[in-house]
Write an enzyme that holds these catalytic residues in place. Structure first.
Site, short mmCIF file in Angstrom:
data_model
loop_
_atom_site.label_atom_id
_atom_site.label_comp_id
_atom_site.label_asym_id
_atom_site.label_seq_id
_atom_site.Cartn_x
_atom_site.Cartn_y
_atom_site.Cartn_z
N PRO A 15 0.82 -1.21 0.00
CA PRO A 15 0.00 0.00 0.00
C PRO A 15 0.85 1.26 0.00
CG PRO A 15 0.03 -1.00 2.19
CD PRO A 15 0.72 -1.96 1.28
N ASP A 16 0.24 2.35 -0.47
CA ASP A 16 0.95 3.63 -0.54
C ASP A 16 0.87 4.35 0.81
OD1 ASP A 16 2.25 5.88 -1.54
OD2 ASP A 16 0.39 6.81 -2.22
N ASN A 17 1.50 3.76 1.82
CA ASN A 17 1.49 4.36 3.16
C ASN A 17 2.87 4.31 3.81
OD1 ASN A 17 1.78 1.67 3.75
ND2 ASN A 17 -0.13 1.47 4.92
N LYS A 72 0.76 7.68 6.28
CA LYS A 72 0.42 8.32 5.02
C LYS A 72 -0.90 7.79 4.45
CE LYS A 72 1.77 8.93 0.24
NZ LYS A 72 2.67 8.54 -0.86
N ASN A 111 -2.96 8.48 0.72
CA ASN A 111 -2.82 9.16 -0.56
C ASN A 111 -3.76 10.36 -0.67
OD1 ASN A 111 -3.42 9.58 -3.61
ND2 ASN A 111 -1.56 8.34 -3.56
#
Length: 300
Positions: A74-76, A136, A138
């Site tokens: 994941p984008d975290n 984070k 997105n």
């Protein structure tokens, strides 16, 4: 070894400094996302002629979103910086254009100098740090209810630490402002831009997920009157209908196409995989694929 290092130094210095030269000489600097050496090579070699002028991408964007996605995470900030730098190194090996690195919020301030020194030493031209804190999320997600923005004081300190850590005058620190994303409005965005500029930011990325650019126009008008004005950067993922000349006219100097090659490749790969599965052969998909000869001829 000494001879090899010496021969590579001009490329490192030339690549790193080129972004500043492009900002000074071009109306707008065009940047495209690269998530692998292959995409880097596409950006490096691709050009077209438009009205008698050569058009090409000026630089590459190393995106944390695409870097996480190709690793299936994941984008975290699940992907640590060392892993991202490893991929960057592979891209640097086969390209010569400037690279802007997406550092999310920069991580812990105590670790910032090590990241900056690594990027600077590799020949990266700039890094972008955003003023959000915590885990984070997105910016293009609709729900930003649990997302918090850093205080101006703390983020200015991050910028200052990053600037002091770089040993090259050409390495740029770009401050990314999330005020519009978090619904804080124009006044907060302009105030932060001025304060971040005072702290040493070399450029300001004002992020927006609105489908129009009205807020960007207002921001640019206000900030352009400030004595702390710095070049403006935008990421038009949410407003793809806006052309580069329009962005240039309202004061933007760098435009970043932040995830387009990954999105294209995912869609194409999924379509072809489904067709092969459905038809039990690859013949039906041949027009959607490069030839084997094209692929094996990539490396000259």
């Amino acid at each position: 070894i000494k001879k090899k290092i010496s021969s590579s130094l001009p490329l490192i210095y030339g690549r790193r400094s080129r972004l500043k030269r492009l900002i000074a000489s071009k109306k707008i600097v065009r940047v495209l996302e690269s998530h692998s050496p292959l995409t880097g090579m596409i950006i490096e070699e691709l050009f077209t002629n438009r009205k008698g002028q050569r058009e090409e991408f000026d630089a590459m964007w190393s995106s944390s979103l695409t870097d996480s996605s190709i690793k299936g995470k994941p984008d975290n900030q699940s992907v640590d910086y060392s892993s991202s730098l490893e991929m960057l190194n592979d891209i640097l090996d086969v390209t010569s254009k400037p690279i802007i690195f997406d550092a999310d919020n920069g991580g812990r301030i105590e670790h910032m100098p090590y990241l900056v020194k690594s990027l600077d030493r590799m020949g990266i031209s700039a890094m972008v740090i955003e003023d959000k804190i915590g885990l984070k999320k997105n910016s293009l997600f609709k729900d930003q209810s649990n997302v918090k923005q850093d205080t101006i004081r703390n983020f200015k300190n991050k910028i200052s630490v990053a600037k002091k850590a770089s040993f090259s005058e050409d390495f740029m620190v770009i401050a990314r402002i999330e005020s519009f994303i978090l619904g804080k409005g124009l006044n907060d965005a302009v105030r932060r831009a001025e304060e971040y500029s005072k702290a040493g930011a070399d450029a300001i990325l004002i992020h927006s997920k609105d489908k129009t650019i009205n807020n960007l126009i207002q921001f640019s008008k206000r900030f352009s009157k400030s004595k702390f004005y710095k070049p403006l950067v935008c990421v038009p993922s949410a407003y793809p209908q806006i052309k580069e000349n329009q962005l240039s006219k309202i004061g933007f100097k760098i435009v970043i196409y932040a995830n387009h090659l990954l999105r294209t490749s995912y869609k194409s790969m999924k379509e072809v995989a489904l067709e092969i599965l459905t038809n039990q052969r690859s013949f039906n998909s041949r027009k959607k694929m490069s030839t084997i000869q094209e692929v094996i001829s990539l490396i000259k």
